[in-house]
Design a protein around this motif. Structure first.
Motif, PDB file in Angstrom:
ATOM      1  N   ASN A  12       0.810  -1.216  -0.087  1.00 43.04           N
ATOM      2  CA  ASN A  12      -0.004  -0.031  -0.086  1.00 43.04           C
ATOM      3  C   ASN A  12       0.767   1.102   0.151  1.00 43.04           C
ATOM      4  N   VAL A  13       0.668   2.159  -1.195  1.00 41.42           N
ATOM      5  CA  VAL A  13       1.276   3.455  -1.354  1.00 41.42           C
ATOM      6  C   VAL A  13      -0.047   4.361  -1.601  1.00 41.42           C
ATOM      7  N   HIS A  14       0.057   5.464  -0.705  1.00 43.61           N
ATOM      8  CA  HIS A  14      -0.963   6.688  -0.889  1.00 43.61           C
ATOM      9  C   HIS A  14      -0.289   7.859  -0.700  1.00 43.61           C
ATOM     10  N   HIS A  15      -0.955   9.086  -1.279  1.00 39.74           N
ATOM     11  CA  HIS A  15      -0.189  10.263  -1.322  1.00 39.74           C
ATOM     12  C   HIS A  15      -0.407  10.754   0.138  1.00 39.74           C
TER      13      HIS A  15
ATOM     14  N   LYS B 170      -0.354  10.620   3.890  1.00 35.09           N
ATOM     15  CA  LYS B 170       0.300   9.906   5.016  1.00 35.09           C
ATOM     16  C   LYS B 170      -0.286   9.226   5.858  1.00 35.09           C
TER      17      LYS B 170
ATOM     18  N   TYR C 276      -2.550   7.145   5.194  1.00 37.70           N
ATOM     19  CA  TYR C 276      -2.903   5.944   4.657  1.00 37.70           C
ATOM     20  C   TYR C 276      -1.668   5.027   3.741  1.00 37.70           C
ATOM     21  N   ASP C 277      -0.718   5.791   3.858  1.00 37.57           N
ATOM     22  CA  ASP C 277       0.517   5.287   3.483  1.00 37.57           C
ATOM     23  C   ASP C 277       0.929   4.212   4.245  1.00 37.57           C
ATOM     24  N   TYR C 278       1.261   2.902   3.765  1.00 37.48           N
ATOM     25  CA  TYR C 278       2.015   1.896   4.504  1.00 37.48           C
ATOM     26  C   TYR C 278       3.591   1.899   4.300  1.00 37.48           C
TER      27      TYR C 278
ATOM     28  N   GLY D 161       5.563   3.682   1.499  1.00 40.58           N
ATOM     29  CA  GLY D 161       6.057   4.816   1.163  1.00 40.58           C
ATOM     30  C   GLY D 161       7.021   4.584  -0.213  1.00 40.58           C
TER      31      GLY D 161
ATOM     32  N   HIS E 143       7.192   2.159  -4.196  1.00 36.99           N
ATOM     33  CA  HIS E 143       6.391   1.306  -5.140  1.00 36.99           C
ATOM     34  C   HIS E 143       7.414   0.068  -5.516  1.00 36.99           C
TER      35      HIS E 143
END
Length: 297
Positions: A123-126, A128, A130-132, A134, A136
């Motif tokens: 999981n990567v999300h813009h 922070k 939700y970002d797990y 950091g 790809h």
């Protein structure tokens, strides 16, 4: 009601290290401080109540990344213990496919009878919140090279990601058509407050479903809906089943994480209510047979 649960977690804080539980906090998936206690097979079986748990699959619980094989070793000892009914019947182990020792770790996991696959959270999300991770991973050369090794060990890959990553994941699935991929938590539809967010989830799930080697677990919905009801879960459950078809979807509990938001029995009965109009064969597939087939248990 009989179920095979393909997504549970166990941990023994007395004997093993789980960094995320060393100093737990509050996040969008709930208050991890409420999870800072042993959760063993007996605890799971007590939670099942009047639900008849036939078999279960343990998915890595963010054990000490310095020794991921130790978690598998412990879980196999649990399954081999008298009275365990061979639970967990399947083990989805942890691996960092971007690490230089990934081949060694995969070989270590493969030595245990109940190992069926691996998971690495992607999981990567813009945002922070939700970002797990950091980064790809699917774009990294070494990660992709090590992903190829799963075929050698007949291991599936549990894929935890967000809708924004699904196009890349579909390309990965097409490039490795002989490796089974299993999407966790119905694709983790986190951006729920916009039409664009819904479309990203819908279109991403459809892209993944076009790959015959991709299946999905309908689980973890409570992480995004802490006050869930049957009606609030219904659209996500039905859309996921419609997208993947009854043959490639399966229900799962995500216990004890989702235990923060309802009982084991309430969750499974909610799933049953949502698909109450399905045929007995379809229900059998969603609650039992698909998990048995996909995890070879």
């Amino acid at each position: 009601m009989k179920v095979v649960d393909p997504h549970i977690h166990l941990w023994d804080l007395k004997t093993h290290q789980y960094p995320w539980l060393a100093n737990p906090g509050v996040s969008f998936v709930g208050d991890a401080r409420a999870l800072k206690h042993d959760y063993l097979l007996d605890d799971l079986l007590k939670d099942t109540g009047d639900i008849e748990l036939l078999k279960c699959v343990h998915v890595e619980a963010n054990h000490d990344p310095k020794d991921p094989v130790e978690e598998t070793r412990w879980l196999q000892s649990v399954a081999d213990a008298p009275g365990s009914r061979a639970m967990p019947n399947g083990i989805v182990a942890a691996v960092d496919l971007s690490a230089d020792n990934a081949a060694e770790v995969l070989e270590g996991h493969a030595a245990f009878a109940n190992t069926r696959g691996v998971r690495q959270i992607l999981n990567v999300h813009h945002d922070k919140l939700y970002d797990y991770v950091g980064r790809h991973f699917m774009r990294e050369t070494l990660w992709r090279e090590n992903f190829k090794r799963l075929r050698q060990y007949r291991m599936s890959f549990d894929m935890q990601l967000y809708p924004s990553q699904m196009e890349e994941a579909a390309a990965l699935a097409k490039a490795h058509h002989d490796t089974q991929l299993i999407v966790n938590h119905a694709g983790m539809f986190v951006d729920r407050n916009s039409v664009a967010g819904y479309r990203a989830w819908r279109d991403g799930m459809r892209a993944l479903a076009q790959c015959p080697n991709v299946a999905v677990k309908i689980s973890g919905l409570a992480m995004f809906d802490h006050q869930w009801t049957v009606e609030s879960l219904r659209p996500y459950v039905l859309e996921t089943i419609d997208t993947f078809g009854v043959g490639r979807a399966m229900f799962a509990s995500n216990f004890p994480v989702d235990r923060q938001f309802g009982s084991y029995g309430d969750l499974w009965r909610a799933y049953a209510a949502i698909v109450s109009a399905a045929s007995e064969a379809e229900k059998d597939a969603l609650f039992v047979r698909n998990a048995e087939r996909l995890y070879r248990i």
